[in-house]
Design a protein around this motif. Structure first.
Motif, PDB file in Angstrom:
ATOM      1  N   MET A   1      10.660 -13.103  50.612  1.00 56.61           N
ATOM      2  CA  MET A   1       9.486 -13.076  49.755  1.00 56.61           C
ATOM      3  C   MET A   1       9.502 -14.322  48.870  1.00 56.61           C
ATOM      4  N   PHE A   2       8.362 -14.977  48.806  1.00 51.24           N
ATOM      5  CA  PHE A   2       8.187 -16.179  48.002  1.00 51.24           C
ATOM      6  C   PHE A   2       7.875 -15.785  46.562  1.00 51.24           C
ATOM      7  N   ILE A   3       8.668 -16.279  45.626  1.00 54.05           N
ATOM      8  CA  ILE A   3       8.377 -16.042  44.205  1.00 54.05           C
ATOM      9  C   ILE A   3       8.471 -17.370  43.488  1.00 54.05           C
ATOM     10  N   ALA A   4       7.429 -17.686  42.748  1.00 57.61           N
ATOM     11  CA  ALA A   4       7.401 -18.933  41.987  1.00 57.61           C
ATOM     12  C   ALA A   4       7.237 -18.610  40.509  1.00 57.61           C
ATOM     13  N   ILE A   5       7.897 -19.383  39.689  1.00 61.16           N
ATOM     14  CA  ILE A   5       7.699 -19.291  38.243  1.00 61.16           C
ATOM     15  C   ILE A   5       6.772 -20.440  37.890  1.00 61.16           C
ATOM     16  N   LEU A   6       5.586 -20.095  37.418  1.00 63.14           N
ATOM     17  CA  LEU A   6       4.572 -21.092  37.099  1.00 63.14           C
ATOM     18  C   LEU A   6       4.350 -21.155  35.594  1.00 63.14           C
ATOM     19  N   THR A   7       4.278 -22.355  35.063  1.00 62.98           N
ATOM     20  CA  THR A   7       3.974 -22.546  33.646  1.00 62.98           C
ATOM     21  C   THR A   7       2.725 -23.404  33.550  1.00 62.98           C
ATOM     22  N   PHE A   8       1.710 -22.853  32.893  1.00 63.24           N
ATOM     23  CA  PHE A   8       0.435 -23.545  32.726  1.00 63.24           C
ATOM     24  C   PHE A   8       0.289 -24.001  31.286  1.00 63.24           C
ATOM     25  N   GLY A   9      -0.233 -25.197  31.110  1.00 62.04           N
ATOM     26  CA  GLY A   9      -0.595 -25.675  29.790  1.00 62.04           C
ATOM     27  C   GLY A   9      -2.062 -25.371  29.544  1.00 62.04           C
ATOM     28  N   PHE A  10      -2.439 -25.203  28.291  1.00 59.45           N
ATOM     29  CA  PHE A  10      -3.842 -24.944  27.971  1.00 59.45           C
ATOM     30  C   PHE A  10      -4.185 -25.576  26.641  1.00 59.45           C
ATOM     31  N   ASP A  11      -5.468 -25.761  26.411  1.00 60.44           N
ATOM     32  CA  ASP A  11      -5.986 -26.332  25.172  1.00 60.44           C
ATOM     33  C   ASP A  11      -5.967 -25.236  24.107  1.00 60.44           C
ATOM     34  N   SER A  12      -5.092 -25.373  23.133  1.00 57.33           N
ATOM     35  CA  SER A  12      -4.947 -24.322  22.120  1.00 57.33           C
ATOM     36  C   SER A  12      -6.198 -24.140  21.274  1.00 57.33           C
ATOM     37  N   SER A  13      -7.076 -25.131  21.212  1.00 59.50           N
ATOM     38  CA  SER A  13      -8.313 -24.960  20.428  1.00 59.50           C
ATOM     39  C   SER A  13      -9.229 -23.917  21.066  1.00 59.50           C
ATOM     40  N   LEU A  14      -9.072 -23.682  22.363  1.00 63.08           N
ATOM     41  CA  LEU A  14      -9.869 -22.647  23.034  1.00 63.08           C
ATOM     42  C   LEU A  14      -9.452 -21.244  22.609  1.00 63.08           C
ATOM     43  N   PHE A  15      -8.204 -21.114  22.162  1.00 61.49           N
ATOM     44  CA  PHE A  15      -7.665 -19.811  21.801  1.00 61.49           C
ATOM     45  C   PHE A  15      -7.164 -19.801  20.351  1.00 61.49           C
ATOM     46  N   ALA A  16      -7.811 -20.580  19.488  1.00 61.83           N
ATOM     47  CA  ALA A  16      -7.348 -20.756  18.106  1.00 61.83           C
ATOM     48  C   ALA A  16      -7.280 -19.443  17.326  1.00 61.83           C
ATOM     49  N   ASN A  17      -8.222 -18.555  17.522  1.00 58.73           N
ATOM     50  CA  ASN A  17      -8.278 -17.304  16.763  1.00 58.73           C
ATOM     51  C   ASN A  17      -7.857 -16.096  17.603  1.00 58.73           C
ATOM     52  N   VAL A  18      -7.080 -16.339  18.650  1.00 60.63           N
ATOM     53  CA  VAL A  18      -6.682 -15.273  19.565  1.00 60.63           C
ATOM     54  C   VAL A  18      -5.189 -15.010  19.424  1.00 60.63           C
ATOM     55  N   ASP A  19      -4.825 -13.744  19.381  1.00 56.08           N
ATOM     56  CA  ASP A  19      -3.419 -13.353  19.372  1.00 56.08           C
ATOM     57  C   ASP A  19      -2.826 -13.712  20.738  1.00 56.08           C
ATOM     58  N   GLU A  20      -1.700 -14.391  20.765  1.00 55.51           N
ATOM     59  CA  GLU A  20      -1.121 -14.839  22.033  1.00 55.51           C
ATOM     60  C   GLU A  20      -0.764 -13.689  22.964  1.00 55.51           C
ATOM     61  N   SER A  21      -0.599 -12.491  22.437  1.00 53.73           N
ATOM     62  CA  SER A  21      -0.292 -11.343  23.300  1.00 53.73           C
ATOM     63  C   SER A  21      -1.487 -10.955  24.169  1.00 53.73           C
ATOM     64  N   LEU A  22      -2.686 -11.476  23.857  1.00 52.21           N
ATOM     65  CA  LEU A  22      -3.878 -11.172  24.647  1.00 52.21           C
ATOM     66  C   LEU A  22      -4.097 -12.153  25.793  1.00 52.21           C
ATOM     67  N   LEU A  23      -3.330 -13.247  25.835  1.00 51.89           N
ATOM     68  CA  LEU A  23      -3.502 -14.241  26.889  1.00 51.89           C
ATOM     69  C   LEU A  23      -2.874 -13.767  28.189  1.00 51.89           C
ATOM     70  N   ARG A  24      -3.600 -13.976  29.279  1.00 56.49           N
ATOM     71  CA  ARG A  24      -3.151 -13.558  30.606  1.00 56.49           C
ATOM     72  C   ARG A  24      -3.475 -14.647  31.625  1.00 56.49           C
ATOM     73  N   VAL A  25      -2.709 -14.660  32.708  1.00 53.92           N
ATOM     74  CA  VAL A  25      -3.004 -15.519  33.851  1.00 53.92           C
ATOM     75  C   VAL A  25      -3.604 -14.633  34.931  1.00 53.92           C
ATOM     76  N   PHE A  26      -4.700 -15.097  35.517  1.00 51.56           N
ATOM     77  CA  PHE A  26      -5.344 -14.396  36.617  1.00 51.56           C
ATOM     78  C   PHE A  26      -5.260 -15.260  37.858  1.00 51.56           C
ATOM     79  N   GLN A  27      -5.055 -14.612  39.011  1.00 49.21           N
ATOM     80  CA  GLN A  27      -4.966 -15.318  40.287  1.00 49.21           C
ATOM     81  C   GLN A  27      -6.055 -14.808  41.213  1.00 49.21           C
ATOM     82  N   TRP A  28      -6.768 -15.741  41.881  1.00 53.12           N
ATOM     83  CA  TRP A  28      -7.773 -15.356  42.863  1.00 53.12           C
ATOM     84  C   TRP A  28      -7.054 -14.987  44.151  1.00 53.12           C
TER      85      TRP A  28
END
Length: 88
Positions: A1-28
């Motif tokens: 089984m293929f397992i990858a650890i992926l780390t994505f960077g993002f623009d923090s200004s897009l999530f300035a007023n968001v609790d980091e526990s609400l951030l999620r990664v979605f895959q198509w």
């Protein structure tokens, strides 16, 4: 089984007023967006997740279920109000 650890960077200004526990990664995958979760750090502006395949990914803030219920109820109420106004 293929397992990858992926780390994505993002623009923090897009999530300035968001609790980091609400951030999620979605895959198509299988013609729909699957919630992979993830561990976010607003300080580092990254979110890390495990994936078993590679495809399109998106980072989003997922609101708490109570907020979704409240928002959905409000939209439903507006829809009923609009129908009532159109009939009168």
């Amino acid at each position: 089984m293929f397992i990858a650890i992926l780390t994505f960077g993002f623009d923090s200004s897009l999530f300035a007023n968001v609790d980091e526990s609400l951030l999620r990664v979605f895959q198509w995958k299988n013609n729909r967006w699957e919630n992979l979760g993830g561990t976010a750090s607003l300080d580092d502006r990254t979110i890390t997740v495990y994936a078993d395949s590679l495809s399109h990914f998106a980072v989003a803030a997922v609101p708490v279920p109570g907020a979704v219920w409240l928002f959905g109820s409000g939209l439903f109420g507006l829809g009923l109000l609009r129908k009532r106004t159109a009939v009168a």
